[in-house]
Scaffold this motif. Structure first.
Motif, short mmCIF file in Angstrom:
data_model
loop_
_atom_site.label_atom_id
_atom_site.label_comp_id
_atom_site.label_asym_id
_atom_site.label_seq_id
_atom_site.Cartn_x
_atom_site.Cartn_y
_atom_site.Cartn_z
N ILE A 139 33.03 -12.09 -65.07
CA ILE A 139 32.17 -12.15 -64.00
C ILE A 139 32.03 -10.66 -63.26
CG2 ILE A 139 31.89 -12.79 -61.45
CD1 ILE A 139 33.28 -15.30 -62.41
N MET A 140 33.08 -9.91 -63.20
CA MET A 140 32.90 -8.76 -62.65
C MET A 140 32.02 -7.53 -63.58
SD MET A 140 34.52 -8.33 -59.95
CE MET A 140 34.66 -6.62 -59.48
N ILE A 141 32.28 -7.74 -64.86
CA ILE A 141 31.29 -7.03 -65.98
C ILE A 141 30.06 -7.52 -65.61
CG2 ILE A 141 30.87 -6.53 -68.22
CD1 ILE A 141 34.04 -7.11 -68.77
N ASP A 142 29.58 -8.62 -65.58
CA ASP A 142 28.31 -9.27 -65.38
C ASP A 142 27.73 -8.60 -64.18
OD1 ASP A 142 25.95 -10.85 -66.39
OD2 ASP A 142 26.55 -11.85 -64.73
N SER A 143 28.30 -8.56 -63.28
CA SER A 143 28.15 -7.98 -61.79
C SER A 143 27.50 -6.70 -61.87
CB SER A 143 28.93 -8.45 -60.77
OG SER A 143 29.26 -9.82 -60.43
N GLU A 144 28.39 -5.79 -62.57
CA GLU A 144 28.15 -4.34 -62.50
C GLU A 144 26.90 -4.09 -63.27
OE1 GLU A 144 31.61 -2.72 -64.24
OE2 GLU A 144 33.14 -3.15 -62.50
N LYS A 145 26.73 -4.84 -64.30
CA LYS A 145 25.55 -4.88 -65.20
C LYS A 145 24.16 -5.03 -64.39
CE LYS A 145 27.50 -5.63 -69.94
NZ LYS A 145 27.29 -6.55 -71.00
N LYS A 146 24.40 -6.19 -63.50
CA LYS A 146 23.25 -6.55 -62.92
C LYS A 146 22.92 -5.65 -61.70
CE LYS A 146 23.49 -11.49 -63.88
NZ LYS A 146 23.56 -13.10 -63.32
N LEU A 147 24.37 -5.16 -61.17
CA LEU A 147 23.91 -4.03 -60.01
C LEU A 147 23.35 -2.88 -60.44
CD1 LEU A 147 24.63 -3.19 -57.10
CD2 LEU A 147 26.79 -2.52 -57.84
N ALA A 148 23.61 -2.24 -61.86
CA ALA A 148 23.08 -1.22 -62.39
C ALA A 148 21.50 -1.25 -62.46
CB ALA A 148 23.84 -0.99 -63.66
N GLU A 149 21.27 -2.81 -62.99
CA GLU A 149 19.72 -2.98 -63.31
C GLU A 149 19.13 -3.08 -62.04
OE1 GLU A 149 19.98 -6.73 -65.30
OE2 GLU A 149 20.58 -5.85 -67.40
N THR A 150 19.68 -3.80 -60.98
CA THR A 150 19.01 -3.83 -59.65
C THR A 150 18.75 -2.44 -59.13
OG1 THR A 150 19.85 -5.94 -59.14
CG2 THR A 150 19.27 -4.71 -57.28
N GLU A 151 19.60 -1.53 -59.18
CA GLU A 151 19.31 -0.10 -58.62
C GLU A 151 18.54 0.75 -59.15
OE1 GLU A 151 23.54 1.57 -59.01
OE2 GLU A 151 24.17 0.75 -57.34
N LYS A 152 18.39 0.42 -60.75
CA LYS A 152 17.24 1.07 -61.15
C LYS A 152 16.05 0.53 -60.74
CE LYS A 152 15.35 1.70 -66.03
NZ LYS A 152 15.65 1.56 -67.31
N HIS A 153 15.78 -0.88 -60.72
CA HIS A 153 14.69 -1.54 -60.25
C HIS A 153 14.44 -0.93 -58.75
CE1 HIS A 153 11.49 -4.44 -59.76
NE2 HIS A 153 12.19 -4.90 -58.93
N LEU A 154 15.53 -0.75 -57.90
CA LEU A 154 15.19 -0.62 -56.64
C LEU A 154 14.66 0.98 -56.56
CD1 LEU A 154 15.60 -1.28 -53.67
CD2 LEU A 154 17.89 -0.39 -53.58
N GLY A 155 14.98 1.63 -57.58
CA GLY A 155 14.44 3.24 -57.40
C GLY A 155 12.90 3.12 -57.76
N LEU A 156 12.37 1.98 -58.43
CA LEU A 156 11.24 1.86 -58.88
C LEU A 156 10.45 1.37 -57.79
CD1 LEU A 156 11.50 0.55 -62.46
CD2 LEU A 156 11.11 2.79 -61.83
#
Length: 364
Positions: free
Chosen positions: A154-171
């Motif tokens: 769960i922690m690994i999955d959350s970190e991946k989703k957080l990284a994807e969201t931060e990238k999307h948030l920048g866009l």
């Protein structure tokens, strides 16, 4: 007999140590899990119940070492069985729970195969060991390992989703800035300031200051990573309203009732909503009767921000305007959800539009 009890004591102590070392962050740093908080909560409940199972097993082993207490053994066995069932149910809910906390039966690629394997494999291996060494508490320690493996996934999955969201948030922040930096608005404002330079230099100077503050606020929002005080966002809103009203041909009224102000929110959250309400709402009233109202209220532990206009909604917008408006709203929704677990709802009809933002209240 005594050797088996001693081994069970060691196994139960190891199980308690495993839960304590690996699941302790769930108690003291739950806020670090953003995307799977409900899943982590169910895992926490499963860990707590299994912790009691290990404690009960430990008490049973101590009683057996002290004396042959059959009644105590029966009571401990019953309690441990009930707790085991609850622990399995909680982990099952964790597997079936999505990121939004909704319990559903997953299908296709949504099936959490890795989590299921991690939940089933250690107990299965422990059952195999029981055929060779019956009476040992292998299942208890294996279940503790299963919980910790699921915790790690769960922690690994959350970190991946957080990284994807931060990238999307920048866009989306870049898209939001592109929407905000509309050339025609800047040109119209500069043209109005040029006229004021001849008729009212003091007003022209104030407009230049407002324009600088407006542009600075947009640029700061692009690089902002945290939350800002509502008063800062309100200052940006006032600067925008002052710029719109610089042009005497753009007549509308802007009112606000701020019943709560000491809270934090993502930068450039309310201002784009107000801008939409002005451009696509109030200014559609050609007779100057357009009106935008901003209100803030506290409802329990939530802050409600409402922006209302008396325009015609989306009926008079071109496709390009609707697309541009949609980009701004989508960006605002994403930033609210990601940065402060907030939400945005838009209600529109022929009599006007109402945008409602809900965010958890934090100190400002």
């Amino acid at each position: 007999m005594t050797l088996r009890i001693a081994c069970n004591l060691v196994l139960d102590c190891c199980g308690i140590l495993i839960l304590w070392l690996f699941l302790l962050p769930l108690f003291i740093r739950k806020e670090t899990v953003v995307f799977s908080r409900r899943k982590m909560n169910w895992l926490l409940y499963s860990a707590i119940t299994h912790f009691f199972v290990l404690v009960i097993n430990l008490a049973e082993s101590v009683c057996l070492l002290a004396s042959d207490a059959e009644q105590a053994t029966e009571v401990c066995g019953f309690l441990a069985g009930v707790m085991n069932i609850l622990s399995v149910i909680f982990l099952l809910l964790c597997l079936l729970c999505d990121d939004r906390g909704v319990i559903r039966i997953p299908r296709g690629q949504q099936i959490p195969v890795k989590q299921i394997v991690c939940a089933v494999l250690p107990p299965t291996l422990s059952f195999c060991l029981l055929f060779l060494l019956p009476g040992f508490h292998f299942v208890a320690i294996a279940w503790a390992v299963s919980l910790n493996l699921n915790h790690a996934l769960i922690m690994i999955d959350s970190e991946k989703k957080l990284a994807e969201t931060e990238k999307h948030l920048g866009l989306t922040q870049a898209a939001q800035l592109a929407v905000q930096m509309q050339p025609h608005f800047i040109f119209n404002t500069l043209s109005a300031i040029e006229s004021l330079c001849q008729t009212d230099p003091q007003a022209a100077a104030e407009s230049v200051e407002n324009l600088a503050g407006y542009l600075r606020g947009n640029m700061d929002a692009l690089t902002s990573e945290g939350l800002i005080p509502f008063d800062t966002e309100m200052r940006h809103i006032r600067q925008y309203i002052a710029l719109e009203q610089t042009d005497p041909s753009r007549r509308f009224s802007f009112d606000y009732e701020l019943n709560v102000r000491d809270f934090l929110l993502p930068a450039l959250t309310v201002q784009p909503i107000v801008e939409n309400a002005v451009k696509h709402g109030a200014l559609t009233r050609r007779d100057g009767s357009g009106r935008v109202i901003l209100t803030t209220d506290q409802i329990g532990r939530m802050v409600r921000i409402t922006v209302t206009d008396n325009g015609t909604g989306n009926d008079d917008l071109t496709e390009a305007q609707k697309e541009k408006k949609g980009i701004g709203i989508e960006s605002t929704e994403k930033r609210l959800e990601t940065l402060c677990n907030g939400s945005l709802r838009i209600l529109s009809d022929g009599q006007g539009t109402r945008a409602v933002i809900l965010i958890p209240k934090q100190g400002g």
